[in-house]
Design an enzyme around this catalytic site. Structure first.
Site, PDB file in Angstrom:
ATOM      1  N   SER A  24      13.753   6.211 -16.274  1.00 28.85           N
ATOM      2  CA  SER A  24      12.759   6.870 -17.191  1.00 28.85           C
ATOM      3  C   SER A  24      12.472   8.433 -16.915  1.00 28.85           C
ATOM      4  O   SER A  24      12.005   9.184 -15.937  1.00 28.85           O
ATOM      5  CB  SER A  24      11.406   6.341 -17.260  1.00 28.85           C
ATOM      6  OG  SER A  24      11.099   5.950 -15.569  1.00 28.85           O
ATOM      7  N   ASN A 111       3.704  -1.559 -12.858  1.00 24.86           N
ATOM      8  CA  ASN A 111       2.325  -1.977 -14.122  1.00 24.86           C
ATOM      9  C   ASN A 111       1.578  -1.608 -13.653  1.00 24.86           C
ATOM     10  O   ASN A 111       1.213  -1.274 -14.572  1.00 24.86           O
ATOM     11  CB  ASN A 111       3.199  -3.745 -14.608  1.00 24.86           C
ATOM     12  CG  ASN A 111       4.113  -4.681 -15.004  1.00 24.86           C
ATOM     13  OD1 ASN A 111       4.895  -3.498 -14.940  1.00 24.86           O
ATOM     14  ND2 ASN A 111       4.670  -5.709 -15.127  1.00 24.86           N
ATOM     15  N   THR A 156     -12.931  29.354 -51.789  1.00 23.36           N
ATOM     16  CA  THR A 156     -12.533  28.127 -51.964  1.00 23.36           C
ATOM     17  C   THR A 156     -11.868  27.968 -52.570  1.00 23.36           C
ATOM     18  O   THR A 156     -11.008  28.787 -53.486  1.00 23.36           O
ATOM     19  CB  THR A 156     -14.258  26.971 -52.833  1.00 23.36           C
ATOM     20  OG1 THR A 156     -14.227  27.609 -54.064  1.00 23.36           O
ATOM     21  CG2 THR A 156     -15.776  27.484 -51.776  1.00 23.36           C
ATOM     22  N   HIS A 157     -10.920  26.725 -52.577  1.00 15.21           N
ATOM     23  CA  HIS A 157      -9.596  26.453 -53.488  1.00 15.21           C
ATOM     24  C   HIS A 157      -8.392  27.447 -52.523  1.00 15.21           C
ATOM     25  O   HIS A 157      -7.536  28.277 -53.506  1.00 15.21           O
ATOM     26  CB  HIS A 157     -10.048  26.306 -54.925  1.00 15.21           C
ATOM     27  CG  HIS A 157     -11.042  25.769 -55.134  1.00 15.21           C
ATOM     28  ND1 HIS A 157     -10.045  23.631 -55.321  1.00 15.21           N
ATOM     29  CD2 HIS A 157     -12.026  25.061 -55.272  1.00 15.21           C
ATOM     30  CE1 HIS A 157     -11.332  23.451 -55.943  1.00 15.21           C
ATOM     31  NE2 HIS A 157     -12.349  24.264 -55.280  1.00 15.21           N
ATOM     32  N   SER A 278      10.990  42.769 -37.062  1.00 12.34           N
ATOM     33  CA  SER A 278      12.060  41.833 -37.594  1.00 12.34           C
ATOM     34  C   SER A 278      13.894  42.618 -37.150  1.00 12.34           C
ATOM     35  O   SER A 278      13.589  44.666 -37.181  1.00 12.34           O
ATOM     36  CB  SER A 278      12.053  42.037 -39.263  1.00 12.34           C
ATOM     37  OG  SER A 278      13.264  42.166 -39.242  1.00 12.34           O
ATOM     38  N   LYS A 284       8.164  45.432 -40.539  1.00  8.96           N
ATOM     39  CA  LYS A 284       7.567  44.502 -40.752  1.00  8.96           C
ATOM     40  C   LYS A 284       7.258  44.010 -38.717  1.00  8.96           C
ATOM     41  O   LYS A 284       7.536  44.207 -37.536  1.00  8.96           O
ATOM     42  CB  LYS A 284       8.893  43.055 -40.559  1.00  8.96           C
ATOM     43  CG  LYS A 284       9.500  42.595 -40.973  1.00  8.96           C
ATOM     44  CD  LYS A 284       8.348  42.178 -42.841  1.00  8.96           C
ATOM     45  CE  LYS A 284       8.153  40.647 -42.237  1.00  8.96           C
ATOM     46  NZ  LYS A 284       9.500  40.350 -42.713  1.00  8.96           N
ATOM     47  N   ASN A 286       5.494  40.629 -37.569  1.00  8.23           N
ATOM     48  CA  ASN A 286       5.784  39.226 -37.667  1.00  8.23           C
ATOM     49  C   ASN A 286       4.621  38.606 -36.926  1.00  8.23           C
ATOM     50  O   ASN A 286       4.447  38.567 -35.719  1.00  8.23           O
ATOM     51  CB  ASN A 286       7.014  38.482 -37.892  1.00  8.23           C
ATOM     52  CG  ASN A 286       8.152  38.823 -39.183  1.00  8.23           C
ATOM     53  OD1 ASN A 286       7.425  39.222 -39.771  1.00  8.23           O
ATOM     54  ND2 ASN A 286       8.840  39.209 -38.606  1.00  8.23           N
ATOM     55  N   GLU A 291       2.324  31.580 -36.521  1.00 11.16           N
ATOM     56  CA  GLU A 291       3.646  30.500 -37.686  1.00 11.16           C
ATOM     57  C   GLU A 291       3.704  29.227 -35.970  1.00 11.16           C
ATOM     58  O   GLU A 291       3.604  27.336 -36.673  1.00 11.16           O
ATOM     59  CB  GLU A 291       5.007  31.213 -37.969  1.00 11.16           C
ATOM     60  CG  GLU A 291       3.902  32.243 -39.127  1.00 11.16           C
ATOM     61  CD  GLU A 291       5.651  32.364 -39.248  1.00 11.16           C
ATOM     62  OE1 GLU A 291       6.162  32.926 -40.039  1.00 11.16           O
ATOM     63  OE2 GLU A 291       5.493  33.981 -38.629  1.00 11.16           O
ATOM     64  N   TYR A 318       2.433  -6.403 -20.317  1.00 12.96           N
ATOM     65  CA  TYR A 318       3.565  -4.896 -20.225  1.00 12.96           C
ATOM     66  C   TYR A 318       5.090  -5.532 -20.376  1.00 12.96           C
ATOM     67  O   TYR A 318       6.015  -6.576 -20.019  1.00 12.96           O
ATOM     68  CB  TYR A 318       3.945  -5.000 -18.621  1.00 12.96           C
ATOM     69  CG  TYR A 318       4.609  -3.661 -18.738  1.00 12.96           C
ATOM     70  CD1 TYR A 318       4.405  -2.038 -18.352  1.00 12.96           C
ATOM     71  CD2 TYR A 318       5.881  -3.683 -18.096  1.00 12.96           C
ATOM     72  CE1 TYR A 318       5.277  -1.370 -18.402  1.00 12.96           C
ATOM     73  CE2 TYR A 318       7.447  -2.709 -18.684  1.00 12.96           C
ATOM     74  CZ  TYR A 318       6.118  -1.806 -18.069  1.00 12.96           C
ATOM     75  OH  TYR A 318       7.391  -0.957 -18.364  1.00 12.96           O
ATOM     76  N   GLN A 323       7.396   1.864 -21.565  1.00 13.32           N
ATOM     77  CA  GLN A 323       7.922   3.593 -21.017  1.00 13.32           C
ATOM     78  C   GLN A 323       8.330   4.430 -22.194  1.00 13.32           C
ATOM     79  O   GLN A 323       8.416   5.928 -21.777  1.00 13.32           O
ATOM     80  CB  GLN A 323      10.038   3.035 -20.198  1.00 13.32           C
ATOM     81  CG  GLN A 323      10.131   4.074 -18.715  1.00 13.32           C
ATOM     82  CD  GLN A 323      10.578   3.732 -18.563  1.00 13.32           C
ATOM     83  OE1 GLN A 323      11.250   2.779 -17.415  1.00 13.32           O
ATOM     84  NE2 GLN A 323      12.339   4.202 -19.145  1.00 13.32           N
ATOM     85  N   LYS A 326       5.794   7.834 -22.571  1.00 13.47           N
ATOM     86  CA  LYS A 326       5.810   9.122 -21.991  1.00 13.47           C
ATOM     87  C   LYS A 326       6.501  10.881 -22.463  1.00 13.47           C
ATOM     88  O   LYS A 326       5.693  12.108 -22.338  1.00 13.47           O
ATOM     89  CB  LYS A 326       5.727   9.269 -20.146  1.00 13.47           C
ATOM     90  CG  LYS A 326       5.153   8.283 -19.602  1.00 13.47           C
ATOM     91  CD  LYS A 326       5.828   7.592 -17.732  1.00 13.47           C
ATOM     92  CE  LYS A 326       5.778   6.238 -17.194  1.00 13.47           C
ATOM     93  NZ  LYS A 326       6.050   5.307 -18.227  1.00 13.47           N
TER      94      LYS A 326
HETATM   95  N1  ARG Z   1       9.067   3.447 -15.072  1.00 19.42           N
HETATM   96  C1  ARG Z   1       8.268   2.076 -15.566  1.00 19.42           C
HETATM   97  C2  ARG Z   1       7.499   2.315 -17.067  1.00 19.42           C
HETATM   98  O1  ARG Z   1       7.243   3.582 -16.932  1.00 19.42           O
HETATM   99  C3  ARG Z   1       7.387   1.339 -14.709  1.00 19.42           C
HETATM  100  C4  ARG Z   1       7.403   0.846 -15.255  1.00 19.42           C
HETATM  101  C5  ARG Z   1       8.514  -0.962 -14.764  1.00 19.42           C
HETATM  102  N2  ARG Z   1       7.813  -2.158 -15.184  1.00 19.42           N
HETATM  103  C6  ARG Z   1       8.897  -3.287 -15.041  1.00 19.42           C
HETATM  104  N3  ARG Z   1       8.197  -3.970 -15.314  1.00 19.42           N
HETATM  105  N4  ARG Z   1      10.522  -3.254 -15.385  1.00 19.42           N
HETATM  106  O2  ARG Z   1       6.924   1.557 -17.786  1.00 19.42           O
END
Ligand code: ARG
Length: 461
Positions: A24, A111, A156-157, A278, A284, A286, A291, A318, A323, A326
């Site tokens: 990650s 974790n 409205t509408h 454009s 134009k 734009n 948008e 966990y 993971q 993110k």
């Molecule tokens: N990179 C992991 C995450 O974003 C960190 C936690 C990893 N924990 C594990 N037991 N493998 O969740």
């Protein structure tokens, strides 16, 4: 080669594909500042409680500061073999300070570490978005104050309904942004408990002080259940929910900006700095930013949906699925931040075409309700009957090709005998908006009062 990170148990390293799917670091390196901040708080607490020596702690803290400086200077070599930000930082720390580094991970797991890091990141982001939303409100408020009595058609509408003022329309978005801010502030409150010290899932046998790390990291206190703490991603989901609603609001305003700026409407003009040309059609201008804001709301809503799906079948505690919380969240929160900046810029710099707005407001029999209300008030007709009479008058005007005030008194009296020439006083759009004085209504005086309310409110929040 044995495994770099858990060599004790593993005879060989991971398959190349295993490494690729597992790592990650490509995206969680964003958490470096939060990761190091959390580690420093943990280390200080371990030393304070006599779990590690003061000398080791000093070395660790010094080393972590060096790592931080290296990353900030762009001199840090992130390694995919080391999987994530936590292992990358710890590995470099080991290179810098040697054996002492191995004591940092006492009474902690990745974790609780990742939950803490991500909470700190989301908290910072919520604070930043709150500030941006406030700036957006101020830009809208400036326009509302400047155009408290600029008349435009209310729809409205998307059909002309009744005249309103542009100031009132701007203040509608100030209200929406206020609710968005409320949701973000509320999410922040619920987020603000510290997972650190929950360890892998069950807590730890070391005599740690979780209040101490909570305080050091600006949390209100420690989380109360270790299983929940390491497997909770509600704080991301709440941030993304609030972000989705805010992005939806921005998308609606973006759509209005697109409509208002077409030559067909010609209500507003965006400056050159917020439009594009454009490559083939020289005339134009734009509204690309609007948008894109409209489109980017899809990313934010998508991120919320995707994380809900990631989480929905996970047993406690966990799982590595988490993971996947993110990348989409980073992308969505970035998209909202950029959209807010662009929208605020557009609102600040747009200019209105007041005559075109007013002319449009006068078309489409927009004062028909005023006429019906007059019939109720002055002739004591039941509203349903007044509605019917007004409908006949609208049909008459339509047939004649004029607006309601283009009908002669005789033509009106042919439909409803009691009508007097006084009726013309409610047919102009100015009279119409000026009469909407009920609380929350569009009358220019109301708009000025509400603008003053928001001036005060935003001065304090
Ligand atoms: N990179 C992991 C995450 O974003 C960190 C936690 C990893 N924990 C594990 N037991 N493998 O969740």
């Amino acid at each position: 080669m044995s495994n770099k990170m858990w060599g004790g148990r593993f005879g060989e390293g991971p398959d190349r594909i295993m490494e690729e799917i597992n790592a990650s670091i490509g995206f969680d390196q964003r958490l470096f500042a939060q990761d190091i901040r959390g580690s420093k708080a943990h280390c200080t607490m371990l030393a304070e409680k006599g779990i590690i020596s003061k000398a080791d702690a000093d070395q660790i803290i010094e080393g972590l500061d060096k790592v931080l400086a290296e990353i900030e200077a762009g001199e840090f070599a992130f390694s995919r073999e080391l999987e994530d930000i936590h292992m990358n930082v710890e590995s470099r720390l080991t290179e810098l300070v040697g054996a002492a580094a191995g004591r940092l991970h006492t009474a902690r797991s990745r974790n609780d570490q990742v939950a803490t890091d991500f909470k700190l990141y989301v908290r910072d982001t919520l604070d930043h978005l709150d500030g941006q939303l406030k700036d957006f409100q101020l830009a809208l408020l400036e326009k509302a104050e400047a155009h408290a009595d600029a008349i435009m058609p209310g729809f409205t509408h998307l059909q002309t309904a009744q005249p309103v003022t542009f100031g009132h329309h701007c203040l509608a978005y100030v209200e929406m942004a206020a609710r968005d801010r409320g949701r973000m502030q509320d999410a922040r409150k619920r987020l603000n408990l510290n997972p650190l010290g929950s360890a892998a899932l069950a807590g730890t046998s070391f005599t740690i002080d979780r209040e101490m790390t909570a305080k050091a990291l600006g949390f209100d206190g420690p989380t109360r259940n270790s299983l929940d703490a390491v497997s909770d991603r509600d704080f991301v989901l709440e941030a993304l929910s609030a972000a989705s609603i805010a992005a939806m609001h921005l998308s609606r305003l973006a759509e209005e900006i697109v409509i208002w700026s077409t030559p067909g409407f010609d209500f507003i003009r965006l400056p050159d700095s917020f439009t594009t040309g454009s490559s083939i059609m020289p005339q134009k201008r734009n509204p690309d930013a609007a948008e894109l804001i409209r489109a980017k709301s899809g990313r934010v809503i998508g991120a919320l949906t995707s994380l809900l799906v990631v989480m929905k079948g996970l047993p406690l505690a966990y799982s590595k699925d988490m993971q996947e919380d993110k990348e989409a969240a980073f992308d969505a929160l970035d998209a909202l931040s950029l959209s807010l900046a662009a929208m605020t810029g557009m609102v600040r710099t747009l200019t209105i075409n007041a005559p075109a707005m007013k002319a449009a407001a006068s078309r489409g029999f927009s004062t028909a309700t005023d006429l019906a209300d007059w019939l109720v008030r002055e002739l004591n007709l039941p509203f349903r009957q007044a509605h019917h009479v007004t409908g006949s008058l609208v049909a008459k005007a339509e047939a004649k090709g004029c607006d309601l005030d283009g009908l002669t008194l005789e033509e009106m009296q042919a439909v409803e005998q009691g009508i007097t020439k006084d009726v013309y006083s409610v047919l102009g759009v100015e009279n119409s908006v000026a009469s909407r004085t009920s609380f929350g209504g569009t009358a220019p005086d109301n708009v000025r009062q509400m603008a003053a309310f928001w001036r005060k409110e935003l001065g304090q929040s």
